[in-house]
Design an enzyme around this catalytic site. Sequence first.
Site, PDB file in Angstrom:
ATOM      1  N   ARG A  22       0.846  -1.190   0.000  1.00  0.00           N
ATOM      2  CA  ARG A  22       0.000   0.000   0.000  1.00  0.00           C
ATOM      3  C   ARG A  22       0.887   1.248   0.000  1.00  0.00           C
ATOM      4  NH1 ARG A  22      -1.894   0.821   4.343  1.00  0.00           N
ATOM      5  NH2 ARG A  22      -1.251  -0.980   5.550  1.00  0.00           N
ATOM      6  N   TYR A  79      -1.341  -3.572  -6.867  1.00  0.00           N
ATOM      7  CA  TYR A  79      -1.156  -4.265  -5.600  1.00  0.00           C
ATOM      8  C   TYR A  79      -2.427  -4.275  -4.733  1.00  0.00           C
ATOM      9  CZ  TYR A  79      -0.036  -5.352  -0.881  1.00  0.00           C
ATOM     10  OH  TYR A  79      -0.091  -5.924   0.355  1.00  0.00           O
ATOM     11  N   GLY A 117      -4.179  -3.882  -1.574  1.00  0.00           N
ATOM     12  CA  GLY A 117      -4.957  -2.826  -0.950  1.00  0.00           C
ATOM     13  C   GLY A 117      -5.146  -1.590  -1.818  1.00  0.00           C
ATOM     14  N   LYS A 145      -9.704  -2.608   1.344  1.00  0.00           N
ATOM     15  CA  LYS A 145      -9.469  -1.469   2.220  1.00  0.00           C
ATOM     16  C   LYS A 145     -10.232  -0.222   1.754  1.00  0.00           C
ATOM     17  CE  LYS A 145      -7.203  -3.800   5.142  1.00  0.00           C
ATOM     18  NZ  LYS A 145      -5.895  -4.287   5.052  1.00  0.00           N
ATOM     19  N   HIS A 188     -10.878  -2.651  11.191  1.00  0.00           N
ATOM     20  CA  HIS A 188      -9.759  -3.472  10.703  1.00  0.00           C
ATOM     21  C   HIS A 188      -9.503  -4.585  11.722  1.00  0.00           C
ATOM     22  CE1 HIS A 188      -5.263  -3.429   9.202  1.00  0.00           C
ATOM     23  NE2 HIS A 188      -5.970  -4.353   8.595  1.00  0.00           N
ATOM     24  N   SER A 236      -1.563  -3.612  10.259  1.00  0.00           N
ATOM     25  CA  SER A 236      -1.156  -4.472   9.150  1.00  0.00           C
ATOM     26  C   SER A 236       0.103  -5.257   9.514  1.00  0.00           C
ATOM     27  CB  SER A 236      -0.884  -3.614   7.924  1.00  0.00           C
ATOM     28  OG  SER A 236      -2.044  -2.874   7.603  1.00  0.00           O
ATOM     29  N   CYS A 248       0.511  -7.490  11.803  1.00  0.00           N
ATOM     30  CA  CYS A 248       0.736  -7.616  13.245  1.00  0.00           C
ATOM     31  C   CYS A 248      -0.035  -8.780  13.851  1.00  0.00           C
ATOM     32  CB  CYS A 248       0.403  -6.316  13.963  1.00  0.00           C
ATOM     33  SG  CYS A 248       1.599  -5.008  13.610  1.00  0.00           S
ATOM     34  N   ASN A 273      -3.023 -14.775  11.777  1.00  0.00           N
ATOM     35  CA  ASN A 273      -2.534 -15.840  12.655  1.00  0.00           C
ATOM     36  C   ASN A 273      -3.464 -16.087  13.832  1.00  0.00           C
ATOM     37  OD1 ASN A 273       0.469 -16.974  12.135  1.00  0.00           O
ATOM     38  ND2 ASN A 273       0.158 -15.003  11.152  1.00  0.00           N
ATOM     39  N   ASP A 322      -9.425  -9.993   8.619  1.00  0.00           N
ATOM     40  CA  ASP A 322      -8.915  -8.636   8.353  1.00  0.00           C
ATOM     41  C   ASP A 322      -9.936  -7.527   8.592  1.00  0.00           C
ATOM     42  OD1 ASP A 322      -6.495  -7.218   7.408  1.00  0.00           O
ATOM     43  OD2 ASP A 322      -7.738  -6.594   5.725  1.00  0.00           O
ATOM     44  N   ALA A 337       5.113 -10.252   0.608  1.00  0.00           N
ATOM     45  CA  ALA A 337       4.548 -11.242  -0.324  1.00  0.00           C
ATOM     46  C   ALA A 337       3.242 -11.769   0.262  1.00  0.00           C
ATOM     47  CB  ALA A 337       5.527 -12.385  -0.535  1.00  0.00           C
ATOM     48  N   ARG A 338       2.281 -12.074  -0.597  1.00  0.00           N
ATOM     49  CA  ARG A 338       0.931 -12.413  -0.118  1.00  0.00           C
ATOM     50  C   ARG A 338       0.379 -13.633  -0.826  1.00  0.00           C
ATOM     51  NH1 ARG A 338      -1.668  -8.827   3.930  1.00  0.00           N
ATOM     52  NH2 ARG A 338      -0.029  -7.306   4.263  1.00  0.00           N
ATOM     53  N   ASP A 390      -0.100 -20.364  21.427  1.00  0.00           N
ATOM     54  CA  ASP A 390      -0.136 -20.053  22.859  1.00  0.00           C
ATOM     55  C   ASP A 390      -0.937 -18.792  23.171  1.00  0.00           C
ATOM     56  OD1 ASP A 390       1.340 -22.204  24.147  1.00  0.00           O
ATOM     57  OD2 ASP A 390       3.042 -21.516  22.938  1.00  0.00           O
ATOM     58  N   ASN A 391      -1.263 -18.017  22.153  1.00  0.00           N
ATOM     59  CA  ASN A 391      -2.108 -16.839  22.401  1.00  0.00           C
ATOM     60  C   ASN A 391      -3.492 -17.235  22.917  1.00  0.00           C
ATOM     61  OD1 ASN A 391      -0.030 -15.151  21.614  1.00  0.00           O
ATOM     62  ND2 ASN A 391      -0.717 -15.042  19.477  1.00  0.00           N
TER      63      ASN A 391
HETATM   64  P1  GTP Z   1      -2.399  -7.827   7.320  1.00  0.00           P
HETATM   65  O1  GTP Z   1      -2.881  -8.869   6.382  1.00  0.00           O
HETATM   66  O2  GTP Z   1      -1.323  -6.972   6.747  1.00  0.00           O
HETATM   67  O3  GTP Z   1      -3.496  -6.987   7.882  1.00  0.00           O
HETATM   68  O4  GTP Z   1      -1.612  -8.590   8.523  1.00  0.00           O
HETATM   69  P2  GTP Z   1      -2.106  -9.455   9.764  1.00  0.00           P
HETATM   70  O5  GTP Z   1      -2.456  -8.555  10.896  1.00  0.00           O
HETATM   71  O6  GTP Z   1      -3.131 -10.441   9.348  1.00  0.00           O
HETATM   72  O7  GTP Z   1      -0.749 -10.210  10.207  1.00  0.00           O
HETATM   73  P3  GTP Z   1      -0.341 -11.751  10.075  1.00  0.00           P
HETATM   74  O8  GTP Z   1      -1.196 -12.652  10.924  1.00  0.00           O
HETATM   75  O9  GTP Z   1      -0.232 -12.096   8.645  1.00  0.00           O
HETATM   76  O10 GTP Z   1       1.099 -11.726  10.736  1.00  0.00           O
HETATM   77  C1  GTP Z   1       2.123 -10.890  10.259  1.00  0.00           C
HETATM   78  C2  GTP Z   1       3.467 -11.378  10.746  1.00  0.00           C
HETATM   79  O11 GTP Z   1       3.482 -11.450  12.180  1.00  0.00           O
HETATM   80  C3  GTP Z   1       3.789 -12.788  10.241  1.00  0.00           C
HETATM   81  O12 GTP Z   1       5.136 -12.826   9.857  1.00  0.00           O
HETATM   82  C4  GTP Z   1       3.550 -13.657  11.448  1.00  0.00           C
HETATM   83  O13 GTP Z   1       4.347 -14.820  11.443  1.00  0.00           O
HETATM   84  C5  GTP Z   1       3.876 -12.743  12.626  1.00  0.00           C
HETATM   85  N1  GTP Z   1       3.077 -13.100  13.831  1.00  0.00           N
HETATM   86  C6  GTP Z   1       1.748 -13.331  13.893  1.00  0.00           C
HETATM   87  N2  GTP Z   1       1.353 -13.678  15.146  1.00  0.00           N
HETATM   88  C7  GTP Z   1       2.476 -13.660  15.907  1.00  0.00           C
HETATM   89  C8  GTP Z   1       2.732 -13.940  17.293  1.00  0.00           C
HETATM   90  O14 GTP Z   1       1.846 -14.269  18.082  1.00  0.00           O
HETATM   91  N3  GTP Z   1       4.021 -13.792  17.706  1.00  0.00           N
HETATM   92  C9  GTP Z   1       5.027 -13.429  16.847  1.00  0.00           C
HETATM   93  N4  GTP Z   1       6.250 -13.320  17.344  1.00  0.00           N
HETATM   94  N5  GTP Z   1       4.829 -13.168  15.540  1.00  0.00           N
HETATM   95  C10 GTP Z   1       3.570 -13.282  15.069  1.00  0.00           C
HETATM   96  C1  SPV Z   2      -3.050  -4.572   5.172  1.00  0.00           C
HETATM   97  O1  SPV Z   2      -2.078  -3.920   4.748  1.00  0.00           O
HETATM   98  O2  SPV Z   2      -3.609  -4.315   6.265  1.00  0.00           O
HETATM   99  C2  SPV Z   2      -3.568  -5.715   4.394  1.00  0.00           C
HETATM  100  C3  SPV Z   2      -3.084  -5.901   3.026  1.00  0.00           C
HETATM  101  O3  SPV Z   2      -4.432  -6.433   4.874  1.00  0.00           O
HETATM  102  S1  SPV Z   2      -3.822  -4.774   1.926  1.00  0.00           S
HETATM  103  O4  SPV Z   2      -4.949  -5.441   1.266  1.00  0.00           O
HETATM  104  O5  SPV Z   2      -2.846  -4.419   0.928  1.00  0.00           O
HETATM  105  O6  SPV Z   2      -4.310  -3.636   2.627  1.00  0.00           O
HETATM  106 MN    MN Z   3      -5.002  -5.825   6.980  1.00  0.00          MN
END
Ligand code: GTP
Ligand code: SPV
Ligand code: MN
Length: 616
Positions: free
Chosen positions: A91, A230, A232, A239, A259, A281, A283, A287, A310, A399-400, A526-527
């Site tokens: 983005r 790309y 977003g 978004k 979000h 994003s 964060c 996961n 998301d 990368a996605r 573990d979360n």
């Molecule tokens: P967007 O799609 O951009 O909105 O991202 P998202 O919030 O869905 O993040 P995502 O779950 O894809 O995680 C982003 C990065 O954080 C990845 O590299 C994960 O491996 C890492 N990550 C996710 N959860 C954890 C966690 O509990 N601990 C740690 N250390 N890293 C994490």
């Molecule tokens: C983010 O950046 O929060 C995403 C990927 O989920 S995008 O669709 O590019 O916004």
């Molecule tokens: Mn997002």
Amino acid sequence: RSPAVNALSSEASKPAPSTSVAGSRLAALNAWVAEVAALTAPAAVHWCDGSDAENAALVAQMQADGTLLPLNPATNPGSWLHRSDPDDVARVEHLTFVCTSREEDAGPNNHWMAPAAAHAKMDALFKGCMRGRTMYVIPYCMGPIDSPLSRCGVEITDSPYVVANMRLMTRMGAPALARIEREGLERAARGEGGDTFVKGLHSIGELDPGRRFIMHFPEELAIKSYGSGYGGNALLGKKCHALRIASYQARHEGWMAEHMLIVGIENPSGETHYVAAAFPSACGKTNLAMLIPPEGYQREGWKVWTVGDDICWMRPGADGRLYAINPEAGYFGVAPGTSAKSNPNALATIDANTIFTNVGLTADNQPWWEGLDNGERPATDWRGNPYDPDKGPAAHPNARFTVSAKQCPSWSPMAEDPQGVPISAIVFGGRRASLVPLVFQARDWTHGVLVGAAMGSETTAAATGAVGVMRRDPMAMKPFCGYNFADYFSHWLSFDGAGAALPKVFHVNWFRKGDDGKFLWPGFGDNLRVLEWMIGRVKGEAGAVETPIGHLPIPTDLNLEGVELSDEARAKLFGFERAGWQAEFASIGEYLDGYGPRMPQALKDEQSRIAVLLAD
Ligand code: GTP
Ligand code: SPV
Ligand code: MN
């Protein structure tokens, strides 16, 4: 010369599907499509019906021109690699604008341009830009087709890659068009003006970062995006519509567009609590949404259900609770870091029928990224060059993968429920190497809104620019709120009132680091230990101690069986650091003041109240 309509066959290596409907029953939609075609001058116009045949024809065409590269059919059936332009990988917040008639309505949180100037700028870019290309008309529905919470849009684009991604990410094609037509005709019958659907116009243009803008016109329910292919920036349902335009609409209509992931936690007695969590994003939303319980929890019978990863649209139900839908139908997830250890559900989800963007390749055409840890080695990097570790990672850090949500083993059938799921807890969180403990609970809704408004996080590769810089990212909406944050916080505060049965609000930090620079909390599966504590708090069962920043658990309030934590980890994950929080609250106060008199007094009072407690 008018363009050929639904002439997909002239470009595709397979015959065009015969099922496509050209045009709609809605005069306003037809007129807009004709107006855009007159401006952009495409060689052909194709109305997308979302059928398998249509997708097959588009994919064949993209394979023929190199937009999609086939992956190894033995390991990744039905899956493709797309290599974007190397300057178009994330983005672009500095090129993203909210164009309200009054600048103050967009707020200091957005870049602003006057609507007339923005339209003129964009229309100059769009003029003739689709010459020689096919213009695709994509009707889509955000949310279950039959849900009163859902909203529709139409994206016009010259990118078949966007069409293929929108087909995975939204309910796209004939059923969406039928809903748009029905709503439009009903509105016309009532004699009301305006449109019921969001109009999104997109062109990849020349992919020149100097000629790239993502413009939003919330008052017109319109989006114009030029110069990027790309995610977003280009998949306008995501978004641009489901957050920026929808947040603006939601404020006027009494709902929320956030979000947030949505996850269902089923305990051993079969009771499911739904949690919505806003993390910036990259964060951890995907996961957490797909979490696999630790072994002990699995033995006891805990289950996790993925509703969304998301975006979350919520509104109060008759019982005063907030009900949430996931407006999306797919995941556009971060590939790096996804492994059998960190997120086995995601890995299972993407084992077929997936579009990968900017990952590396093994010698036998399997997708590869840093952290995959499956014993394979990269041969080619995301740009298509031979992999050389001295020249950077094999996969781009942003990368996605794009994939249908239903392929996820933990996919919740409740994701199709038109009424949505009731939310028990709202969780805010960010990447904070220091100060912020593993988890705390807000005292009440107003405090919870402050906790969300005060969120800070280190920037990630999801947007272009520096990575790892701490910034305020209220409710993880800094890049996505379609109006002034001060008004947005007022809107949040307004949900508290007679009859409301609002979720409890929490803050988490999975990313606290030790003196050695390593994460102190194991995270991922573990979360669930933290989520269990939250649900215990919701039910009035789990313990906590009161501090100025909220209710904190002591380590024995959580189930930490099998988790090894050093003394440093225990102290930092469960500790309250008064001096650090004093400084943090001073900075939060300055941040709120930056919005001037528009910032709700209730939020400033809450900040002052806590600052006083911290000073004692
Ligand atoms: P967007 O799609 O951009 O909105 O991202 P998202 O919030 O869905 O993040 P995502 O779950 O894809 O995680 C982003 C990065 O954080 C990845 O590299 C994960 O491996 C890492 N990550 C996710 N959860 C954890 C966690 O509990 N601990 C740690 N250390 N890293 C994490
Ligand atoms: C983010 O950046 O929060 C995403 C990927 O989920 S995008 O669709 O590019 O916004
Ligand atoms: Mn997002």
